[in-house]
Motif scaffolding. Structure first.
Motif, mmCIF file in Angstrom:
data_model
loop_
_atom_site.group_PDB
_atom_site.id
_atom_site.type_symbol
_atom_site.label_atom_id
_atom_site.label_comp_id
_atom_site.label_asym_id
_atom_site.label_seq_id
_atom_site.Cartn_x
_atom_site.Cartn_y
_atom_site.Cartn_z
ATOM 1 N N GLU A 34 0.557 -1.077 -0.578
ATOM 2 C CA GLU A 34 0.035 0.297 -0.191
ATOM 3 C C GLU A 34 0.882 1.835 0.028
ATOM 4 O O GLU A 34 0.576 2.156 -1.013
ATOM 5 N N PRO A 35 2.448 1.066 0.696
ATOM 6 C CA PRO A 35 2.665 2.601 0.277
ATOM 7 C C PRO A 35 3.579 2.785 -0.734
ATOM 8 O O PRO A 35 3.292 4.279 -1.179
ATOM 9 N N ALA A 36 3.803 1.859 -1.557
ATOM 10 C CA ALA A 36 4.497 2.358 -2.600
ATOM 11 C C ALA A 36 3.378 2.786 -3.424
ATOM 12 O O ALA A 36 3.799 3.266 -4.552
ATOM 13 N N ARG A 37 1.803 1.960 -3.718
ATOM 14 C CA ARG A 37 0.709 1.974 -4.050
ATOM 15 C C ARG A 37 0.541 3.277 -3.770
ATOM 16 O O ARG A 37 0.170 4.395 -5.372
ATOM 17 N N GLU A 38 0.306 4.461 -3.001
ATOM 18 C CA GLU A 38 0.411 5.458 -2.405
ATOM 19 C C GLU A 38 1.111 6.353 -2.758
ATOM 20 O O GLU A 38 0.716 7.539 -3.383
ATOM 21 N N ALA A 39 2.813 6.213 -2.734
ATOM 22 C CA ALA A 39 3.392 7.029 -3.422
ATOM 23 C C ALA A 39 3.999 7.413 -5.132
ATOM 24 O O ALA A 39 3.866 7.860 -5.705
ATOM 25 N N VAL A 40 2.863 6.109 -5.672
ATOM 26 C CA VAL A 40 2.846 6.541 -6.685
ATOM 27 C C VAL A 40 1.900 7.289 -7.505
ATOM 28 O O VAL A 40 1.821 7.847 -7.841
ATOM 29 N N GLU A 41 0.530 7.168 -6.602
ATOM 30 C CA GLU A 41 -0.335 8.051 -6.603
ATOM 31 C C GLU A 41 -0.396 9.332 -6.574
ATOM 32 O O GLU A 41 -0.897 10.220 -6.999
ATOM 33 N N ALA A 42 0.252 9.753 -5.142
ATOM 34 C CA ALA A 42 0.823 10.981 -4.709
ATOM 35 C C ALA A 42 1.720 11.410 -6.072
ATOM 36 O O ALA A 42 1.763 12.345 -5.973
ATOM 37 N N ARG A 43 2.587 10.504 -6.196
ATOM 38 C CA ARG A 43 3.591 11.705 -7.760
ATOM 39 C C ARG A 43 2.837 11.927 -9.185
ATOM 40 O O ARG A 43 3.174 13.071 -9.739
ATOM 41 N N HIS A 44 1.779 10.283 -9.028
ATOM 42 C CA HIS A 44 1.778 10.774 -10.563
ATOM 43 C C HIS A 44 0.768 10.901 -11.152
ATOM 44 O O HIS A 44 -0.806 11.206 -11.784
ATOM 45 N N GLY A 45 -0.623 10.720 -9.223
ATOM 46 C CA GLY A 45 -1.966 11.124 -10.347
ATOM 47 C C GLY A 45 -2.887 9.663 -9.816
ATOM 48 O O GLY A 45 -2.262 9.138 -9.940
ATOM 49 N N THR A 46 -4.203 10.442 -9.272
ATOM 50 C CA THR A 46 -4.966 8.934 -9.562
ATOM 51 C C THR A 46 -5.225 7.892 -11.265
ATOM 52 O O THR A 46 -4.425 8.636 -12.261
ATOM 53 N N GLU A 48 -7.102 7.691 -13.080
ATOM 54 C CA GLU A 48 -7.381 8.783 -14.056
ATOM 55 C C GLU A 48 -6.670 9.291 -15.051
ATOM 56 O O GLU A 48 -6.882 9.907 -16.151
ATOM 57 N N GLN A 49 -6.216 10.120 -14.259
ATOM 58 C CA GLN A 49 -4.800 11.744 -14.942
ATOM 59 C C GLN A 49 -4.210 10.374 -15.386
ATOM 60 O O GLN A 49 -3.190 11.055 -15.969
ATOM 61 N N SER A 50 -3.540 8.780 -14.642
ATOM 62 C CA SER A 50 -2.022 8.187 -14.585
ATOM 63 C C SER A 50 -2.270 7.073 -15.735
ATOM 64 O O SER A 50 -2.250 5.960 -14.694
ATOM 65 N N LYS A 51 -1.310 6.806 -16.279
ATOM 66 C CA LYS A 51 -1.282 5.328 -16.638
ATOM 67 C C LYS A 51 -0.644 5.027 -16.197
ATOM 68 O O LYS A 51 -0.486 3.443 -16.127
ATOM 69 N N ILE A 52 0.001 5.101 -15.172
ATOM 70 C CA ILE A 52 1.239 4.775 -14.413
ATOM 71 C C ILE A 52 0.367 3.555 -13.320
ATOM 72 O O ILE A 52 0.347 2.566 -12.662
ATOM 73 N N TYR A 54 -2.566 4.351 -12.992
ATOM 74 C CA TYR A 54 -4.316 3.119 -13.760
ATOM 75 C C TYR A 54 -3.113 1.206 -14.203
ATOM 76 O O TYR A 54 -3.895 0.593 -13.945
ATOM 77 N N LEU A 55 -1.898 1.629 -14.353
ATOM 78 C CA LEU A 55 -1.397 -0.047 -14.220
ATOM 79 C C LEU A 55 -1.368 -0.863 -12.952
ATOM 80 O O LEU A 55 -1.855 -1.986 -12.860
ATOM 81 N N LEU A 56 -1.389 0.324 -11.947
ATOM 82 C CA LEU A 56 -1.254 -0.601 -10.852
ATOM 83 C C LEU A 56 -2.395 -0.922 -10.634
ATOM 84 O O LEU A 56 -2.849 -1.447 -9.568
ATOM 85 N N ASN A 57 -3.663 -0.216 -10.325
ATOM 86 C CA ASN A 57 -5.187 -0.595 -10.427
ATOM 87 C C ASN A 57 -5.503 -1.537 -11.176
ATOM 88 O O ASN A 57 -6.760 -2.237 -10.986
ATOM 89 N N CYS A 58 -5.101 -1.997 -12.141
ATOM 90 C CA CYS A 58 -5.909 -3.068 -13.614
ATOM 91 C C CYS A 58 -5.234 -3.838 -13.664
ATOM 92 O O CYS A 58 -3.978 -4.390 -13.573
ATOM 93 N N PRO A 59 -6.050 -5.662 -12.557
ATOM 94 C CA PRO A 59 -5.165 -6.811 -12.621
ATOM 95 C C PRO A 59 -5.132 -7.177 -14.316
ATOM 96 O O PRO A 59 -3.960 -8.131 -14.031
ATOM 97 N N TRP A 60 -5.618 -6.466 -15.105
ATOM 98 C CA TRP A 60 -5.749 -7.364 -16.355
ATOM 99 C C TRP A 60 -4.353 -6.992 -17.304
ATOM 100 O O TRP A 60 -3.328 -7.392 -17.575
ATOM 101 N N CYS A 61 -3.948 -5.491 -17.182
ATOM 102 C CA CYS A 61 -3.576 -5.233 -17.446
ATOM 103 C C CYS A 61 -1.834 -5.215 -16.368
ATOM 104 O O CYS A 61 -0.995 -5.874 -17.772
ATOM 105 N N LEU A 62 -2.279 -5.329 -15.339
ATOM 106 C CA LEU A 62 -0.534 -5.824 -14.815
ATOM 107 C C LEU A 62 -0.554 -7.146 -14.925
ATOM 108 O O LEU A 62 0.684 -7.760 -14.830
ATOM 109 N N SER A 63 -1.582 -8.288 -15.062
ATOM 110 C CA SER A 63 -1.259 -9.825 -14.915
ATOM 111 C C SER A 63 -0.177 -9.441 -16.826
ATOM 112 O O SER A 63 0.398 -10.951 -16.640
ATOM 113 N N ILE A 64 -0.216 -8.822 -17.776
ATOM 114 C CA ILE A 64 0.303 -9.274 -18.723
ATOM 115 C C ILE A 64 1.994 -8.895 -18.240
ATOM 116 O O ILE A 64 2.824 -9.477 -18.513
#
Length: 103
Positions: A34-46, A48-52, A54-64
């Protein structure tokens, strides 16, 4: 093809599939990351705002990416990958069994 070879490939695929599932759950949902996910979101945005993000929140994308990493690792370092993938696969099976058997 030897008999042993015919069973090893499907077993490795099953283990890698379960390990991929567990890696995705680890990155996307587990409290320990969770701290790593929060740090990515704090740096890059939600997402909806950031592809990176989004990638961390999308199981289909992340699984690839998790599946590709395991595939490449198994090809390059088969023994080491098995030592990592098997515990991840067992953890995935335990989690799935807990969800489905303790209803």
């Amino acid at each position: 093809m030897r008999t042993k070879d015919r069973t090893e490939v499907p077993l490795a695929l099953l283990v890698d599939g379960l390990a991929t599932y567990r890696l995705v759950k680890l990155v996307r949902d587990d409290r320990i990351t969770e701290p790593a996910r929060e740090a990515v979101e704090a740096r890059h945005g939600t997402p909806e705002q950031s592809k990176i993000t989004y990638l961390l929140n999308c199981p289909w994308c992340l699984s690839i990416y998790a599946g590709a990493a395991l595939t490449l690792a198994r090809r390059r370092w088969p023994v080491a990958t098995s030592l990592v993938a098997r515990p991840l696969a067992l953890s995935a099976l335990t989690g799935l069994a807990t969800v489905h058997l303790e209803r």
